[in-house]
Design an enzyme around this catalytic site. Structure first.
Site, PDB file in Angstrom:
ATOM      1  N   CYS A 177       0.902  -1.156   0.024  1.00  0.00           N
ATOM      2  CA  CYS A 177      -0.008   0.072  -0.023  1.00  0.00           C
ATOM      3  C   CYS A 177       0.872   1.240   0.025  1.00  0.00           C
ATOM      4  CB  CYS A 177      -0.890  -0.097   1.297  1.00  0.00           C
ATOM      5  SG  CYS A 177      -0.179  -0.042   2.789  1.00  0.00           S
ATOM      6  N   ASN A 224       2.153   1.606   4.386  1.00  0.00           N
ATOM      7  CA  ASN A 224       2.551   0.095   5.203  1.00  0.00           C
ATOM      8  C   ASN A 224       2.277   0.165   6.560  1.00  0.00           C
ATOM      9  OD1 ASN A 224       5.277  -2.038   6.004  1.00  0.00           O
ATOM     10  ND2 ASN A 224       3.470  -2.732   5.131  1.00  0.00           N
ATOM     11  N   CYS A 262      -1.411   0.750   7.290  1.00  0.00           N
ATOM     12  CA  CYS A 262      -3.003   0.602   7.648  1.00  0.00           C
ATOM     13  C   CYS A 262      -3.175  -0.829   6.713  1.00  0.00           C
ATOM     14  CB  CYS A 262      -3.610   1.801   7.192  1.00  0.00           C
ATOM     15  SG  CYS A 262      -3.540   3.133   8.144  1.00  0.00           S
ATOM     16  N   ARG A 263      -3.447  -0.504   5.204  1.00  0.00           N
ATOM     17  CA  ARG A 263      -4.071  -1.792   4.747  1.00  0.00           C
ATOM     18  C   ARG A 263      -2.983  -2.741   4.377  1.00  0.00           C
ATOM     19  NH1 ARG A 263      -5.135   2.309  -0.293  1.00  0.00           N
ATOM     20  NH2 ARG A 263      -3.224   2.947   0.529  1.00  0.00           N
ATOM     21  N   SER A 264      -1.653  -2.705   3.904  1.00  0.00           N
ATOM     22  CA  SER A 264      -1.153  -3.699   3.519  1.00  0.00           C
ATOM     23  C   SER A 264      -0.647  -4.568   5.037  1.00  0.00           C
ATOM     24  CB  SER A 264       0.185  -3.414   2.583  1.00  0.00           C
ATOM     25  OG  SER A 264       1.065  -2.611   3.387  1.00  0.00           O
ATOM     26  N   ASP A 297      -7.748   3.977   0.819  1.00  0.00           N
ATOM     27  CA  ASP A 297      -7.133   4.460   1.764  1.00  0.00           C
ATOM     28  C   ASP A 297      -7.840   4.972   3.154  1.00  0.00           C
ATOM     29  OD1 ASP A 297      -5.114   5.624   3.482  1.00  0.00           O
ATOM     30  OD2 ASP A 297      -4.319   6.894   2.051  1.00  0.00           O
TER      31      ASP A 297
HETATM   32  P1  4NP Z   1      -1.864   2.885   4.164  1.00  0.00           P
HETATM   33  O1  4NP Z   1      -2.474   4.181   4.632  1.00  0.00           O
HETATM   34  O2  4NP Z   1      -1.455   3.155   2.765  1.00  0.00           O
HETATM   35  O3  4NP Z   1      -2.983   1.905   4.165  1.00  0.00           O
HETATM   36  O4  4NP Z   1      -0.821   2.399   5.218  1.00  0.00           O
HETATM   37  C1  4NP Z   1      -1.771   5.440   4.712  1.00  0.00           C
HETATM   38  C2  4NP Z   1      -0.785   5.621   5.726  1.00  0.00           C
HETATM   39  C3  4NP Z   1      -0.261   6.781   5.938  1.00  0.00           C
HETATM   40  C4  4NP Z   1      -0.404   7.755   4.778  1.00  0.00           C
HETATM   41  C5  4NP Z   1      -1.205   7.457   3.811  1.00  0.00           C
HETATM   42  C6  4NP Z   1      -1.847   6.466   3.819  1.00  0.00           C
HETATM   43  N1  4NP Z   1       0.188   9.013   4.842  1.00  0.00           N
HETATM   44  O5  4NP Z   1       0.083  10.038   4.222  1.00  0.00           O
HETATM   45  O6  4NP Z   1       1.036   9.145   5.863  1.00  0.00           O
END
Ligand code: 4NP
Length: 170
Positions: free
Chosen positions: A19, A22, A24-26, A137
């Site tokens: 994702c 790294n 939240c989703r992945s 996201d």
């Molecule tokens: P992820 O979510 O891609 O599912 O881990 C996010 C985590 C952090 C950010 C964006 C999405 N960020 O902009 O810091």
């Protein structure tokens, strides 16, 4: 689209879930897919890890909302965030993007055509996920977004485990 053949049929099938951050989703997908594979008796046959395309959260724990959602549904939560490196393509059979931005970034990072052909959208393995099977996201939303993500990931993990099982015989 069928699953890519293993690069090395004598070892485990290697999957990296990717994702943006790294956190939240992945990591949620990694924990849920590992749990599903273990339930199907494939714990030793398939290796799963995760990474982000971005570098902001390298070394961080999972987002607390991702961890509390996983915990509530009975999954483990230990995690250290990493950034995906293009060199990892050579060591993975399947690279799974959570959304189309992640997919486009991975296609750009892929060193060769064989690596590009190993990239899929994670949610494309969920039956009935529709024409644009992304896991959106949840970072800037509320807690309910994390439950929605978990539900999507559970469905895709089940579908993927079902497609992986025949690789290892009856
Ligand atoms: P992820 O979510 O891609 O599912 O881990 C996010 C985590 C952090 C950010 C964006 C999405 N960020 O902009 O810091």
């Amino acid at each position: 689209m069928s699953l890519p053949e293993p690069r090395d049929s004598s070892g485990p099938y290697r999957i990296c879930v990717v994702c943006l951050g790294n956190i939240c989703r992945s990591p949620m997908a990694e924990k849920i897919l590992i749990t599903d594979l273990a339930r199907a008796g494939l714990a030793d046959r398939v290796e799963v890890d995760s990474a982000g395309t971005g570098d902001w959260h390298i070394g961080a724990d999972m987002d607390p909302r991702a961890a509390s959602t996983l915990r509530k549904y009975g999954y483990p939560t230990g995690h250290v965030a990493r950034q995906f490196s293009p060199s990892w393509f050579a060591e993975r059979d399947l690279v799974l993007a959570m959304d189309t931005d992640n997919l486009d970034d991975l296609v750009r990072l892929a060193p060769d055509a064989e690596s590009r052909e190993r990239i899929r959208l994670f949610r494309s393995f969920a039956p009935g996920a529709g024409p644009n099977p992304e896991v959106p996201d949840p970072y800037y939303g509320g807690d309910d977004g994390f439950v929605a993500v978990l539900t999507m990931i559970e469905a895709a993990s089940k579908g993927l485990t079902g497609e992986l099982a025949p690789l290892f015989g009856p």
